[in-house]
Enzyme design. Structure first.
Site, short mmCIF file in Angstrom:
data_model
loop_
_atom_site.label_atom_id
_atom_site.label_comp_id
_atom_site.label_asym_id
_atom_site.label_seq_id
_atom_site.Cartn_x
_atom_site.Cartn_y
_atom_site.Cartn_z
N SER A 1 0.84 -1.20 0.00
CA SER A 1 0.00 0.00 0.00
C SER A 1 0.87 1.25 0.00
O SER A 1 2.03 1.22 0.45
CB SER A 1 -0.90 0.02 1.24
OG SER A 1 -1.54 1.27 1.41
N TYR B 1 -2.12 -1.38 10.38
CA TYR B 1 -2.25 -1.71 8.95
C TYR B 1 -1.01 -1.28 8.19
O TYR B 1 -0.44 -2.05 7.40
CB TYR B 1 -3.49 -1.03 8.39
CG TYR B 1 -3.69 -1.18 6.89
CD1 TYR B 1 -4.23 -2.34 6.35
CD2 TYR B 1 -3.35 -0.14 6.02
CE1 TYR B 1 -4.43 -2.47 4.99
CE2 TYR B 1 -3.55 -0.26 4.65
CZ TYR B 1 -4.08 -1.42 4.14
OH TYR B 1 -4.27 -1.54 2.79
#
Length: 286
Positions: free
Chosen positions: A178, A191
């Site tokens: 990401s 995350y």
């Protein structure tokens, strides 16, 4: 795809990773405008988190390129059925497997099911993930921390371990990291940590598999309109999602899936240990 700025109606889902069919507007995840050229003809692929969002677009894109596709999903049965139908409409075979990738036995059984059905495995995409918004590190419970790592990191490890002995010369592993692995995100600490670990894992695994000619790469999407967004953020946060990107809008799954198709194909035969960045124009080092 439109380049115009778009805001989303406020919306929120109370479960992870979320249902695509409940989103307004619906994400563009069916690869309707994609022009295939047989890049993956005869290949067998496994995609985790393939029922919706980026995973769905990957599955359908792979199918359009000629691959049979098995995908793993948690509990979104209706979304999974839609994905299966679109894979079959593309002219190849689909296998939807329900379960939790944090369970090593489930990962082993899933790979065994795909290999038993088609006799081979050529591409593994580790895509399934979850995220939970917390304002402070002190708000992250031990159970949340362990759950995020269980899905995002342990699931990636377990599925890769299950698949690795079925992959061979010229085959490919593609991991989903990401933009937050590079930029950080103050409300997604756990995350972001898992996504940074995936970058390190990608580079290390690529080095360890070079002699076997198994390529390992990753894709680091920016803000993409997927079920994980309304399932993670508040309704008000969803309304302005993606507006901070240089293009001023969120991306669509169909704009991300071609990166995976490229990395899975022989077009990327000289790429390993690399990360592609479909993120709307943010400059990322690495």
């Amino acid at each position: 795809m439109s380049d115009k700025k778009e805001s989303f109606p406020p919306q929120h889902q109370t479960h992870q990773p979320g249902d695509e069919r409940e989103m307004q507007p619906q994400p563009e995840s069916f690869m309707k405008n994609y022009k295939p050229s047989g890049k993956l003809t005869g290949k067998i692929a496994i995609v985790s988190g393939g029922d919706s969002g980026i995973g769905r677009a990957i599955c359908i894109g792979f199918a359009k390129e000629g691959a049979n596709v098995a995908f793993l999903y948690k509990d979104e049965g209706k979304d999974a059925e839609i994905t299966c139908n679109h894979i079959r409409e593309a002219g190849t075979e689909a296998l939807a497997i329900k379960g939790d990738i944090s369970d090593a036995d489930f990962c082993n059984k899933s790979v065994q099911m795909a290999v038993a059905k088609w006799g081979d495995l050529n591409v593994l995409v580790n895509n399934a993930a979850e995220q939970h918004v917390q304002e402070s590190i002190t708000d992250i419970s031990e159970s949340q921390l362990r759950r995020t790592f269980d899905t995002n990191i342990f699931g990636t490890f377990f599925l890769t371990q299950a698949a690795i002995n079925h992959l061979g010369d010229g085959d490919s592993i593609i991991n989903t990291t990401s933009i937050v692995a590079y930029r950080g995100k103050s409300v997604l600490l756990d995350y972001a940590a898992t996504k940074g670990a995936i970058v390190a894992l990608t580079r290390s695994l690529a080095a360890s598999l070079t002699e076997r000619n198994i390529r390992v790469n990753a894709v680091a999407p920016g803000p993409i309109w997927t079920p994980l967004i309304p399932a993670s953020f508040s309704a008000n946060q969803v309304e302005g999602f993606g507006e901070s990107s240089p293009m001023g809008r969120a991306g669509q799954p169909d704009e991300v899936a071609p990166s995976y198709i490229f990395l899975a194909s022989n077009d990327a035969s000289y790429m390993t240990g690399q990360v592609l960045h479909p993120n709307g124009g943010t400059i990322i080092g690495g």
